[in-house]
Design a protein around this motif. Structure first.
Motif, mmCIF file in Angstrom:
data_model
loop_
_atom_site.group_PDB
_atom_site.id
_atom_site.type_symbol
_atom_site.label_atom_id
_atom_site.label_comp_id
_atom_site.label_asym_id
_atom_site.label_seq_id
_atom_site.Cartn_x
_atom_site.Cartn_y
_atom_site.Cartn_z
ATOM 1 N N ASP A 4 -10.634 2.928 17.881
ATOM 2 C CA ASP A 4 -9.669 3.968 18.230
ATOM 3 C C ASP A 4 -8.269 3.612 17.732
ATOM 4 O OD1 ASP A 4 -11.713 5.372 19.502
ATOM 5 O OD2 ASP A 4 -11.262 4.482 21.459
ATOM 6 N N ASP A 5 -7.910 2.337 17.811
ATOM 7 C CA ASP A 5 -6.618 1.888 17.304
ATOM 8 C C ASP A 5 -6.515 2.113 15.797
ATOM 9 O OD1 ASP A 5 -6.018 1.064 19.867
ATOM 10 O OD2 ASP A 5 -6.462 -1.062 19.478
ATOM 11 N N ILE A 6 -7.614 1.873 15.089
ATOM 12 C CA ILE A 6 -7.616 2.060 13.641
ATOM 13 C C ILE A 6 -7.449 3.533 13.294
ATOM 14 C CG2 ILE A 6 -9.011 1.825 11.547
ATOM 15 C CD1 ILE A 6 -10.272 -0.682 12.888
ATOM 16 N N LYS A 7 -8.153 4.389 14.023
ATOM 17 C CA LYS A 7 -8.026 5.833 13.767
ATOM 18 C C LYS A 7 -6.612 6.327 14.078
ATOM 19 C CE LYS A 7 -12.896 6.869 14.357
ATOM 20 N NZ LYS A 7 -13.940 7.475 15.172
ATOM 21 N N ALA A 8 -6.030 5.802 15.159
ATOM 22 C CA ALA A 8 -4.648 6.177 15.496
ATOM 23 C C ALA A 8 -3.675 5.682 14.431
ATOM 24 C CB ALA A 8 -4.272 5.603 16.860
ATOM 25 N N ALA A 9 -3.939 4.503 13.875
ATOM 26 C CA ALA A 9 -3.086 3.966 12.816
ATOM 27 C C ALA A 9 -3.178 4.828 11.567
ATOM 28 C CB ALA A 9 -3.478 2.532 12.505
ATOM 29 N N GLN A 10 -4.345 5.394 11.316
ATOM 30 C CA GLN A 10 -4.499 6.284 10.166
ATOM 31 C C GLN A 10 -3.616 7.521 10.328
ATOM 32 O OE1 GLN A 10 -8.365 8.117 9.701
ATOM 33 N NE2 GLN A 10 -8.005 8.581 7.546
ATOM 34 N N VAL A 11 -3.649 8.100 11.487
ATOM 35 C CA VAL A 11 -2.837 9.285 11.749
ATOM 36 C C VAL A 11 -1.346 8.942 11.659
ATOM 37 C CG1 VAL A 11 -2.223 10.996 13.507
ATOM 38 C CG2 VAL A 11 -4.620 10.379 13.146
ATOM 39 N N ALA A 12 -0.969 7.814 12.245
ATOM 40 C CA ALA A 12 0.434 7.401 12.213
ATOM 41 C C ALA A 12 0.907 7.138 10.781
ATOM 42 C CB ALA A 12 0.632 6.150 13.062
ATOM 43 N N GLU A 77 0.854 -9.246 -9.172
ATOM 44 C CA GLU A 77 0.928 -7.889 -8.625
ATOM 45 C C GLU A 77 -0.338 -7.545 -7.849
ATOM 46 O OE1 GLU A 77 -1.095 -7.644 -12.538
ATOM 47 O OE2 GLU A 77 0.738 -8.618 -11.884
ATOM 48 N N LEU A 78 -1.492 -7.991 -8.355
ATOM 49 C CA LEU A 78 -2.736 -7.750 -7.629
ATOM 50 C C LEU A 78 -2.814 -8.613 -6.369
ATOM 51 C CD1 LEU A 78 -5.256 -7.503 -10.605
ATOM 52 C CD2 LEU A 78 -4.340 -5.643 -9.214
ATOM 53 N N ALA A 79 -2.298 -9.832 -6.448
ATOM 54 C CA ALA A 79 -2.266 -10.704 -5.270
ATOM 55 C C ALA A 79 -1.384 -10.083 -4.188
ATOM 56 C CB ALA A 79 -1.771 -12.090 -5.646
ATOM 57 N N ALA A 80 -0.268 -9.501 -4.592
ATOM 58 C CA ALA A 80 0.634 -8.866 -3.621
ATOM 59 C C ALA A 80 -0.046 -7.678 -2.938
ATOM 60 C CB ALA A 80 1.909 -8.417 -4.315
ATOM 61 N N GLN A 81 -0.816 -6.910 -3.693
ATOM 62 C CA GLN A 81 -1.540 -5.776 -3.120
ATOM 63 C C GLN A 81 -2.580 -6.265 -2.115
ATOM 64 O OE1 GLN A 81 -3.462 -3.285 -6.020
ATOM 65 N NE2 GLN A 81 -4.571 -2.111 -4.479
ATOM 66 N N GLU A 82 -3.297 -7.326 -2.457
ATOM 67 C CA GLU A 82 -4.298 -7.885 -1.549
ATOM 68 C C GLU A 82 -3.631 -8.436 -0.283
ATOM 69 O OE1 GLU A 82 -7.823 -8.083 -1.908
ATOM 70 O OE2 GLU A 82 -7.460 -6.641 -3.499
ATOM 71 N N LYS A 83 -2.462 -9.052 -0.441
ATOM 72 C CA LYS A 83 -1.738 -9.579 0.721
ATOM 73 C C LYS A 83 -1.331 -8.448 1.657
ATOM 74 C CE LYS A 83 0.078 -13.756 -1.424
ATOM 75 N NZ LYS A 83 1.259 -14.448 -1.966
ATOM 76 N N ALA A 84 -0.914 -7.312 1.093
ATOM 77 C CA ALA A 84 -0.529 -6.166 1.911
ATOM 78 C C ALA A 84 -1.744 -5.637 2.688
ATOM 79 C CB ALA A 84 0.072 -5.075 1.039
ATOM 80 N N GLU A 85 -2.889 -5.558 2.013
ATOM 81 C CA GLU A 85 -4.113 -5.105 2.688
ATOM 82 C C GLU A 85 -4.532 -6.097 3.767
ATOM 83 O OE1 GLU A 85 -7.226 -4.331 -0.135
ATOM 84 O OE2 GLU A 85 -6.107 -2.714 -1.086
ATOM 85 N N LEU A 86 -4.398 -7.392 3.470
ATOM 86 C CA LEU A 86 -4.751 -8.425 4.444
ATOM 87 C C LEU A 86 -3.883 -8.309 5.696
ATOM 88 C CD1 LEU A 86 -6.378 -10.945 5.197
ATOM 89 C CD2 LEU A 86 -4.663 -12.307 3.998
ATOM 90 N N ALA A 87 -2.607 -8.027 5.515
ATOM 91 C CA ALA A 87 -1.717 -7.879 6.672
ATOM 92 C C ALA A 87 -2.156 -6.717 7.560
ATOM 93 C CB ALA A 87 -0.285 -7.676 6.193
ATOM 94 N N VAL A 88 -2.576 -5.618 6.944
ATOM 95 C CA VAL A 88 -3.048 -4.466 7.718
ATOM 96 C C VAL A 88 -4.337 -4.817 8.450
ATOM 97 C CG1 VAL A 88 -3.892 -2.092 7.573
ATOM 98 C CG2 VAL A 88 -1.921 -2.794 6.211
ATOM 99 N N ILE A 89 -5.253 -5.470 7.761
ATOM 100 C CA ILE A 89 -6.534 -5.842 8.370
ATOM 101 C C ILE A 89 -6.302 -6.780 9.550
ATOM 102 C CG2 ILE A 89 -8.679 -7.124 7.987
ATOM 103 C CD1 ILE A 89 -8.523 -6.048 5.033
ATOM 104 N N GLU A 90 -5.464 -7.790 9.351
ATOM 105 C CA GLU A 90 -5.214 -8.766 10.412
ATOM 106 C C GLU A 90 -4.484 -8.149 11.605
ATOM 107 O OE1 GLU A 90 -3.281 -11.964 8.311
ATOM 108 O OE2 GLU A 90 -5.184 -13.003 8.027
ATOM 109 N N SER A 91 -3.772 -7.050 11.388
ATOM 110 C CA SER A 91 -3.067 -6.415 12.507
ATOM 111 C C SER A 91 -4.044 -5.828 13.530
ATOM 112 C CB SER A 91 -2.111 -5.336 12.003
ATOM 113 O OG SER A 91 -2.826 -4.211 11.513
#
Length: 151
Positions: A4-12, A77-91
């Motif tokens: 539910d938190d993930i779905k709410a984050a999508q909307v936000a 640049e690809l490492a930075a993109q992966e780091k951004a995705e990792l931060a979202v996943i870890e949140s």
């Protein structure tokens, strides 16, 4: 629930216009959907939070490996993109136990099941995973268990 938190984050993220975060959240939801489809034929389905944490941990591990490989290959640049995705996943992952908490949990389980030596490592690891799945990085636990059973 984490889903539910993930779905709410999508909307936000949609409302805030955060394209990178929205893309990462959609990736998570797609992986969860894939896992749900896999589990349709399963005989026993674990708790939803267990499924979500498992998927998130696998995604985080994949991102960490990709970051290492991209940095070694000079693709910052690809490492930075992966780091951004990792931060979202870890949140969305539950807080992980610290090293002292892991040692205490392992010591308690060793004492409780009466593990005496290295031959009991499998039993201890299974119990740690059953009790603390999602709270402990299992790759680091094996060293702690070995040390607890050796000493």
């Amino acid at each position: 629930m984490i889903r539910d938190d993930i779905k709410a984050a999508q909307v936000a993220a949609m409302k805030a216009g955060e394209k990178e975060r929205l893309a990462a959240v959609r990736l998570i939801l797609a992986k969860l959907k894939d896992r749900d489809i896999e589990l349709r034929t399963a005989k026993s389905v674990p708790d939803d939070d267990v499924i979500v944490v498992d998927v998130l941990q696998k995604m985080a591990k994949q991102r960490r490996e990709s970051i290492t490989m991209f940095e070694q290959g000079g693709r910052d640049e690809l490492a930075a993109q992966e780091k951004a995705e990792l931060a979202v996943i870890e949140s969305f992952l539950p807080a992980m136990m610290g090293p002292d908490e892991v040692k205490a949990a392992v010591a308690a389980i060793v004492a409780e099941i009466g593990a005496a030596g290295p031959k009991d490592m499998g039993r201890v690891m299974a119990e740690v995973k059953a009790r603390h799945a999602g709270q402990i990085d299992m790759s680091t636990v094996s060293g702690v268990v070995k040390a607890a059973l050796a000493g």
